[in-house]
Design a protein around this motif. Structure first.
Motif, mmCIF file in Angstrom:
data_model
loop_
_atom_site.group_PDB
_atom_site.id
_atom_site.type_symbol
_atom_site.label_atom_id
_atom_site.label_comp_id
_atom_site.label_asym_id
_atom_site.label_seq_id
_atom_site.Cartn_x
_atom_site.Cartn_y
_atom_site.Cartn_z
ATOM 1 N N MET A 106 -3.208 44.033 70.500
ATOM 2 C CA MET A 106 -1.869 44.627 70.494
ATOM 3 C C MET A 106 -0.893 43.762 69.714
ATOM 4 O O MET A 106 -1.126 42.591 69.474
ATOM 5 N N LEU A 107 0.200 44.374 69.360
ATOM 6 C CA LEU A 107 1.207 43.681 68.558
ATOM 7 C C LEU A 107 1.857 42.581 69.372
ATOM 8 O O LEU A 107 2.058 42.712 70.576
ATOM 9 N N PHE A 151 -2.612 47.595 60.175
ATOM 10 C CA PHE A 151 -4.056 47.486 59.952
ATOM 11 C C PHE A 151 -4.478 46.010 59.925
ATOM 12 O O PHE A 151 -5.460 45.617 60.550
ATOM 13 N N LYS A 152 -3.701 45.216 59.200
ATOM 14 C CA LYS A 152 -3.995 43.780 59.086
ATOM 15 C C LYS A 152 -3.959 43.122 60.465
ATOM 16 O O LYS A 152 -4.853 42.358 60.820
ATOM 17 N N HIS A 153 -2.930 43.461 61.244
ATOM 18 C CA HIS A 153 -2.850 42.915 62.592
ATOM 19 C C HIS A 153 -4.067 43.347 63.409
ATOM 20 O O HIS A 153 -4.659 42.558 64.158
ATOM 21 N N HIS A 154 -4.450 44.594 63.252
ATOM 22 C CA HIS A 154 -5.573 45.112 64.027
ATOM 23 C C HIS A 154 -6.861 44.336 63.732
ATOM 24 O O HIS A 154 -7.560 43.928 64.662
ATOM 25 N N VAL A 155 -7.161 44.135 62.464
ATOM 26 C CA VAL A 155 -8.431 43.456 62.163
ATOM 27 C C VAL A 155 -8.329 41.941 62.383
ATOM 28 O O VAL A 155 -9.322 41.296 62.708
ATOM 29 N N ASP A 156 -7.136 41.387 62.207
ATOM 30 C CA ASP A 156 -6.974 39.933 62.405
ATOM 31 C C ASP A 156 -6.934 39.561 63.885
ATOM 32 O O ASP A 156 -7.418 38.505 64.275
ATOM 33 N N CYS A 180 -6.718 42.260 66.929
ATOM 34 C CA CYS A 180 -7.280 43.140 67.967
ATOM 35 C C CYS A 180 -8.805 43.159 67.957
ATOM 36 O O CYS A 180 -9.430 43.135 69.019
ATOM 37 N N VAL A 181 -9.421 43.226 66.778
ATOM 38 C CA VAL A 181 -10.881 43.286 66.750
ATOM 39 C C VAL A 181 -11.464 41.979 67.296
ATOM 40 O O VAL A 181 -12.344 42.026 68.175
ATOM 41 N N LEU A 206 -14.299 48.504 65.912
ATOM 42 C CA LEU A 206 -14.634 48.595 64.490
ATOM 43 C C LEU A 206 -14.797 50.050 64.060
ATOM 44 O O LEU A 206 -14.333 50.451 62.991
#
Lengths: 91, 91, 91, 91
Positions: free
Chosen positions: B1-2, B56-61, B63-64, B79
């Protein structure tokens, strides 16, 4: 230029997009899952794109033929503007 | 999450886009030339797209990798969601 | 990395796109109407885009989890590459 | 329709894209890393897109004005085709 009925339809659609943007802001503030936020961002982009298509359609259906009445130079100018627009949107 | 700092940066940028949408609505109401409206619509779409890239960048950096702590199934799920997102945005 | 069955499927699809490009070249040489050429260019772009989606899907389904076995740094590296790819394709 | 010098320039660029597609096929067969393949796919899509822009530009600069000589109906028809093209490319 846009005529009355189209102005109203576009204003309604832009109001809806403004609502979508506010919705996304709330999702960021809660915060909700990134994936959900990304889905709403994709929906807002698609809605904006449909508005662009409507304005583009109006432009080539109404504005370019209107320019034709003003002479070939004005037609040429209005047509050449389309290339820049196509370039921005096609990427 | 953000996280906090990103939430604030995204909220600021979403406020700016809300302002852009309102500006486009005013242009439709005046009405201004279709080409000018299309240019502003392209700018708003590009701004939304840059926000999507940040999320998107936050998600892969963030959250994943967070999901990875919760086990391989959660990683797989996070993923696989990316494929849907890539599909929506790449068209 | 890609596995056998996917390689064959992708090669078949790339052969088909090569055929589409050759078809467009013939249309340019005849020459055919610009609109027809633009429709075929749009079709070829869409076909390339579907291949990109398949490769992206393979990457997040197979390659990123494979990287996880090699440690968190490798996972981070593979994930961060996705941001650049998303950026190129989402515009 | 396309004129001689443009046909040659477009044929040269389409040959180059055909080479790019063959290069991507080789990368799939080796196989190379998915990310590298995705980067080349993005480059090929961008090259196709630039060709579409050149054909679109020719269409509005040359073909639509040519249609004007044939009367307003032909102009209308050629302009309305642009909406479909814009729709395909702007997504």
């Amino acid at each position: 230029m846009l005529i009355d009925t189209q102005q109203q339809s576009l204003v309604t659609r832009l109001n809806r997009i403004e609502g979508q943007i506010r919705g996304i802001r709330r999702m960021v503030q809660e915060p909700r899952q990134c994936i959900e936020i990304l889905q709403q961002l994709a929906a807002a982009e698609a809605a904006l794109n449909r508005i662009s298509l409507a304005v583009f359609k109006h432009h080539v259906d109404i504005c370019v033929p209107e320019g034709a009445v003003l002479g070939p130079d004005e037609t040429t100018r209005r047509l050449s503007e389309l290339v820049d627009i196509f370039d921005r949107f096609s990427k």
